[in-house]
Design an enzyme around this catalytic site. Structure first.
Site, PDB file in Angstrom:
ATOM      1  N   ASP A  96       0.812  -1.225   0.000  1.00 60.56           N
ATOM      2  CA  ASP A  96       0.000   0.000   0.000  1.00 60.56           C
ATOM      3  C   ASP A  96       0.843   1.273   0.000  1.00 60.56           C
ATOM      4  O   ASP A  96       0.298   2.375  -0.066  1.00 60.56           O
ATOM      5  CB  ASP A  96      -0.989   0.011   1.179  1.00 60.56           C
ATOM      6  CG  ASP A  96      -0.318  -0.138   2.534  1.00 60.56           C
ATOM      7  OD1 ASP A  96       0.645  -0.909   2.643  1.00 60.56           O
ATOM      8  OD2 ASP A  96      -0.777   0.503   3.504  1.00 60.56           O
TER       9      ASP A  96
ATOM     10  N   ASP B   5       2.786   4.080   9.766  1.00 65.39           N
ATOM     11  CA  ASP B   5       3.108   2.671  10.004  1.00 65.39           C
ATOM     12  C   ASP B   5       4.174   2.511  11.087  1.00 65.39           C
ATOM     13  O   ASP B   5       5.284   2.040  10.834  1.00 65.39           O
ATOM     14  CB  ASP B   5       3.546   1.988   8.697  1.00 65.39           C
ATOM     15  CG  ASP B   5       2.404   1.843   7.721  1.00 65.39           C
ATOM     16  OD1 ASP B   5       2.067   0.707   7.360  1.00 65.39           O
ATOM     17  OD2 ASP B   5       1.821   2.863   7.325  1.00 65.39           O
TER      18      ASP B   5
END
Length: 291
Positions: A53, A194
């Site tokens: 992603d 993240d």
């Protein structure tokens, strides 16, 4: 994952005719087209890490840049293994009319000067090697006429010295610090996603004009899931912003289950009032302070 009304997370900075992109997931080039920005001026692409992603949109973007008749080199920055990963992705984009330059990050902290940008990469805490980035545009000090005259700096060297060049004339070397005052406040955008909330993020976001940070979860009871998958809640991101005191915090990288991020912003703003739930296509124009 991309949703019908929401693209994957990425950021682009534009300065002096040069663009810098951070991450390039599926559909990133469509998101750019929606706000009318061209991929052709992109000179640098920084990758936080190599989950799909954040990088799977790269082959299509490279082909689009090639079809726009780009010939200038493109610099790619990312964790160790960048060239191997990009070479694998380029199986479906093998022919490009411009060269690729790879900069693989090997230190926990690394600074790069790329075009008009100073890029600070810093290692964060995800379940693969992952970096955050601070993108700065420095600003030199004012030209000091009295200092220039006092040191007999020739007028024909002034312009180049103001641009940061070192000049040699008639056997004498002149440096910018001979004619410039102290550096003035520049511009800074800090970006991270993240990761768990680690102190280095707040360190690099300190005093930023804009801090863009993952806010994966806003719902109650998601703290354990955030820890397990090495992500962050909106409230943890706001806690980092409270320490760093940027001018503004934009939350991003929402979980697919987080369909209405605005619903959680009252609690987030209780931690850091200048927080916003970012949406696709948001832009902000940053300008130097008037001095």
């Amino acid at each position: 994952m991309p949703l019908p009304y929401r693209w994957l997370t990425a950021m682009m900075a534009r300065c002096g005719g040069s663009s810098l992109l951070i991450d390039c997931g599926e559909g990133t080039q469509i998101a750019l087209k929606e706000i009318g920005w061209s991929p052709k001026p992109i000179d640098v692409i920084c990758f936080t890490h190599y989950h799909a992603d954040h990088i799977s949109g790269l082959p299509g973007l490279l082909l689009t840049m090639g079809n726009a008749e780009r010939t200038e080199a493109l610099t790619l920055v990312g964790p160790r293994g960048l060239e191997r990963v990009v070479s694998a992705l380029r199986t479906i984009a093998p022919e490009l009319p411009f060269p690729l330059r790879f900069v693989e990050l090997t230190e926990n902290r690394q600074q790069l000067k790329l075009g008009p940008y100073v890029v600070d990469a810093y290692r964060v805490n995800h379940n693969v090697v992952c970096y955050g980035y601070s993108v700065s545009v420095p600003r030199a000090g004012r030209f000091d006429l009295e200092r220039a005259k006092a040191q007999d700096v020739p007028m024909k060297a002034w312009s180049r010295l103001q641009k940061g060049e070192t000049v040699e004339l008639d056997g004498r070397v002149y440096t910018p610090d001979m004619v410039l005052g102290p550096a003035r406040r520049g511009l800074k955008v800090t970006y991270c996603t993240d990761t768990r909330p680690v102190p280095v993020i707040a360190e690099y976001a300190e005093g930023a004009d804009l801090f863009i940070c993952e806010g994966m979860y806003g719902e109650e009871g998601k703290e354990a899931k955030a820890r397990e998958h090495k992500h962050m809640t909106m409230y943890e991101a706001a806690g980092l912003a409270k320490k760093a005191q940027p001018k503004e915090l934009w939350l991003t990288h929402y979980s697919p289950s987080l369909t209405r991020p605005d619903e959680y912003m009252d609690k987030v703003k209780a931690v850091f009032p200048a927080a916003k739930a970012a949406r696709d296509g948001w832009t902000m124009e940053l300008t130097f302070d008037e001095e």
